[in-house]
Design an enzyme around this catalytic site. Structure first.
Site, mmCIF file in Angstrom:
data_model
loop_
_atom_site.group_PDB
_atom_site.id
_atom_site.type_symbol
_atom_site.label_atom_id
_atom_site.label_comp_id
_atom_site.label_asym_id
_atom_site.label_seq_id
_atom_site.Cartn_x
_atom_site.Cartn_y
_atom_site.Cartn_z
ATOM 1 C CB CYS A 1 -1.032 0.144 1.221
ATOM 2 S SG CYS A 1 -2.149 1.566 1.407
ATOM 3 C CB CYS B 1 -3.281 -2.032 7.562
ATOM 4 S SG CYS B 1 -4.589 -2.553 6.386
ATOM 5 C CB CYS C 1 -8.650 0.158 0.178
ATOM 6 S SG CYS C 1 -8.266 -0.537 1.618
ATOM 7 C CE1 TYR D 1 -23.955 -8.928 23.003
ATOM 8 C CE2 TYR D 1 -23.641 -11.188 23.544
ATOM 9 C CZ TYR D 1 -23.711 -9.906 24.056
ATOM 10 O OH TYR D 1 -23.263 -9.610 25.104
ATOM 11 C CB CYS E 1 -14.397 -9.344 17.576
ATOM 12 S SG CYS E 1 -15.548 -8.362 18.448
#
EC number: 2.1.1.-
Length: 451
Positions: free
Chosen positions: A73, A82, A162, A312, A408
């Site tokens: 990138c 990132c 991206c 959830y 997460c």
């Protein structure tokens, strides 16, 4: 601590931290350096001093890690979306496994030294994986630009190509920015102008269908813009406007109105399809979602007499993987639109053993138990904040026989395990790389009620 802001120091990087930064010690003071890698000797400059640590800017790498690579990138250092693209991908996976070890050591749930932590499952091609794009908008010299804020700032970095974003969503976002400019649609700024704040583009990998949300803090005439957009991209099936007038960092407001097209797009995972309304949550990486859900199915190991609760639940995606394997399936979510999607999805797939309600797990599960419902199995997939204390209390009160925790955030996972292992034996933790080149990872935890 004798260090001062702007002071330049040499540093040996001992490990990497939860945000992908290098960590070393200078005169017994903890130093965090974004961009530095484990094993490197560097030269850095102090940027801020905190009570227990300091932060520094990388100036020079005197001894490079053999796993340091040049990021593909061109705006990697400027963007901040990132954090570890400069680390070889195999070592990124090792780093994410190590994050679990670090978090467990910090919170120290009982027996953590003996937990089985399996190697992180990575991607074959770790690029263009994000099926959902969520860019902020700003106007520069009468040109609308869309992208992400640089880390810890409100400076917008324009993103037009991206490397982790689905290519089609990027092309549509670029065209949308052009149309916002051409039609002179007001764009919000930090001072007084009201208008478009954010654009969201989501593409279903299984069907190719696309939905768009334009987030604004004032009423706008978007008729001509939408007409041109859907002409350019026939795959767009939904355009919605979300109104958010709050002066907070929250992206979405409560009201979402579909101004063109259908209510939802069709996506698929494993062997089933489902509907996604614009605000409904779904994993950003469809390819790795298949892996994540397969690991969850394997870990929970249900049988046909089990009663399962999917906390959830979102639009029902994880639970549907179990619907044919259990006697009953119940789920809840705080977003009413997601629950309506879940109900429609279950009906369309012919499941007559499901039940969904809008609300919080900590409120609904105790009521279900009072009404006589008993769960043998529980699956939780909470946001990054982890499990609510009231939900933890509920789990520890009723203790379903088996549980899978999909996390997460390794820190809140380790924190929650401190309480969960009071009543559960932890069989293993399997991490899955859902977000290559970032410092984030997901983990599937298999828990069985103590005998």
């Amino acid at each position: 601590m004798n260090l001062k802001v702007k002071q330049k120091i040499p540093l040996k990087i001992k490990r990497m931290g939860i945000n992908g930064e290098g960590i070393g010690f200078y005169q017994k003071t903890l130093v965090f350096v974004p961009g530095a890698l484990k094993g490197e000797d560097i030269y850095c400059q102090i940027t801020s001093i905190r009570r227990n640590f300091v932060e520094a800017k990388l100036l020079k790498v005197n001894k490079k890690s053999k796993f340091r690579i040049v990021p593909s990138c061109t705006i990697y250092n400027e963007c901040g979306g990132c954090q570890i693209m400069h680390l070889h991908y195999d070592k990124q996976l090792e780093f994410k496994t190590d994050l679990l070890h670090q978090a467990l050591k910090k919170f120290a749930p009982a027996g953590y030294e003996n937990y089985e932590i399996r190697p992180t499952i990575g991607m074959q091609e770790p690029k263009y994986y994000r099926a959902k794009l969520q860019f902020q908008t700003r106007k520069f010299k009468n040109q609308v630009k869309a992208g992400l804020y640089a880390q810890n700032s409100h400076y917008l970095v324009e993103l037009k190509d991206c490397l982790v974003q689905d290519k089609e969503t990027q092309v549509i976002a670029n065209r949308l920015a052009e149309l916002l400019t051409y039609h002179q649609i007001p764009i919000t700024d930090e001072r007084k102008v009201l208008g478009v704040r954010t654009i969201m583009v989501r593409r279903a990998r299984k069907t190719g269908q696309v939905q768009i949300i334009i987030v604004t803090n004032r009423q706008l005439n978007l008729t001509q813009l939408v007409k041109e957009l859907v002409k350019d991209f026939p795959e767009v099936v939904t355009v919605a406007v979300n109104t958010n007038t709050a002066k907070t960092s929250e992206i979405y407001g409560e009201k979402t109105e579909i101004i063109w097209g259908q209510e939802s797009i069709q996506e698929g995972v494993l062997n089933y399809e489902f509907s996604l309304s614009p605000r409904a949550f779904y994993q950003l990486n469809p390819e790795q979602t298949e892996v994540l859900y397969s690991e969850a199915v394997k870990a929970l190991d249900v049988d046909k007499e089990d009663h399962l609760i999917d906390a959830y639940c979102g639009v029902g995606t994880i639970g549907f993987a179990f619907a044919k394997k259990v006697k009953t399936l119940r789920g809840m979510d705080i977003i009413p639109e997601a629950i309506e999607d879940a109900k429609r999805n279950a009906k369309r797939m012919g499941f007559d053993n499901t039940h969904y309600e809008a609300g919080t797990a900590e409120e609904i599960i105790p009521r279900w138990y009072k009404e006589g419902y008993r769960a043998d199995a529980l699956i939780v997939d909470p946001p990054r904040t982890g499990l609510d204390d009231k939900l933890l209390d509920t789990i520890l009160t009723y203790v379903p026989e088996k549980m899978v925790y999909i996390s997460c955030n390794v820190s809140t996972l380790a924190r929650d395990l401190v309480r969960l292992v009071e009543v559960y034996d932890l069989h293993y933790i399997q991490s899955v790389d859902m977000f290559p080149h970032t410092a984030r990872t997901e983990a599937v935890v298999k828990l069985i009620k103590k005998v």
